[in-house]
Design an enzyme around this catalytic site. Sequence first.
Site, short mmCIF file in Angstrom:
data_model
loop_
_atom_site.label_atom_id
_atom_site.label_comp_id
_atom_site.label_asym_id
_atom_site.label_seq_id
_atom_site.Cartn_x
_atom_site.Cartn_y
_atom_site.Cartn_z
N ASN A 123 26.26 15.13 6.07
CA ASN A 123 25.20 16.01 5.59
C ASN A 123 25.15 17.22 6.52
OD1 ASN A 123 22.87 17.24 4.72
ND2 ASN A 123 21.48 15.59 5.33
N PHE A 124 25.58 18.38 6.00
CA PHE A 124 25.62 19.59 6.84
C PHE A 124 24.22 20.14 7.11
CE2 PHE A 124 30.16 21.39 5.78
CZ PHE A 124 30.72 20.20 6.22
N LYS A 125 23.25 19.76 6.27
CA LYS A 125 21.90 20.35 6.34
C LYS A 125 22.05 21.87 6.25
CE LYS A 125 20.47 16.29 8.86
NZ LYS A 125 19.60 15.67 9.85
N HIS A 172 15.56 12.78 1.29
CA HIS A 172 15.80 12.93 2.73
C HIS A 172 14.47 13.21 3.44
CE1 HIS A 172 17.31 14.25 6.59
NE2 HIS A 172 18.47 13.68 6.26
N GLU A 213 17.57 5.83 6.97
CA GLU A 213 17.61 6.74 8.11
C GLU A 213 16.25 6.75 8.81
OE1 GLU A 213 20.78 10.03 7.58
OE2 GLU A 213 19.02 10.68 6.47
N SER A 219 21.75 9.67 14.25
CA SER A 219 22.51 9.73 15.51
C SER A 219 23.77 8.87 15.51
CB SER A 219 21.61 9.39 16.70
OG SER A 219 20.59 10.37 16.82
#
Length: 229
Positions: free
Chosen positions: A6-8, A88, A157, A193
């Site tokens: 996920n590049f965000k 998310h 997450e 992480s």
Amino acid sequence: MIYAANFKMNHTRASTKAYLEALQEALAGKNADDRVIVFPPATAYDHYEGDFTLGAQNAYPAKEGAYTGEIGTAQLEEFGIRTILIGHSERRQLLGESQSFVAEKFAYFKENGFEILYCIGEPLHIRQQGDEAVMTYLLSQFEGIDTSYEKLIVAYEPIWAIGTGRSATVEEIATTHEGLKKTIQKPLLYGGSVKPENIKEITSIRGVDGVLIGSAALDAKNFATMILG
Ligand code: 13P
């Protein structure tokens, strides 16, 4: 295993192109059973060929229309994008997406046959209350969600592990995944992480079917290293 990046709000159109070329080259050595999904920012969508799936980080639950600043399925279809991330924590918390809006999005993209990577995760104060509180919180994030949808992948997450460098412990991941799998029998990814130093340990936990990676996947070589093992 499923490896998702996920590049965000990172990478440009140009750097995404270079990234995907480098990734594709590295993926020649990948295990045929493993799946790779990349979620770049919407400005970088394009037709890419390769041993990976391009997904959308977000879209509005409509084909097109008067929704300033949003994109819908008309814009995703242009690039053949059929996979989407929903729920998310950054969108829930920073953009104020409520459970009912998340559920509305889920229903729309399900109706349109998209593969949905659905994210859930508890804040730190819930984790501090123990496993039972965590499970109650996580299950509440499935309100209005059809968990029997055949193209559903779930990503657990924990919010306190995202971007902090501190992943959940093996025990926390194992217990949470085991608990979730009692109710939801779908592929279940862990995110928060994940990095080259801990990926082996995380992917070998029973009940972990893959990983959703942010920061450590921003570099194509790093991501490839994590996929190839
Ligand atoms: P980090 O890997 O940077 O902790 O981000 C995880 C994440 O939010 C992926 O969606």
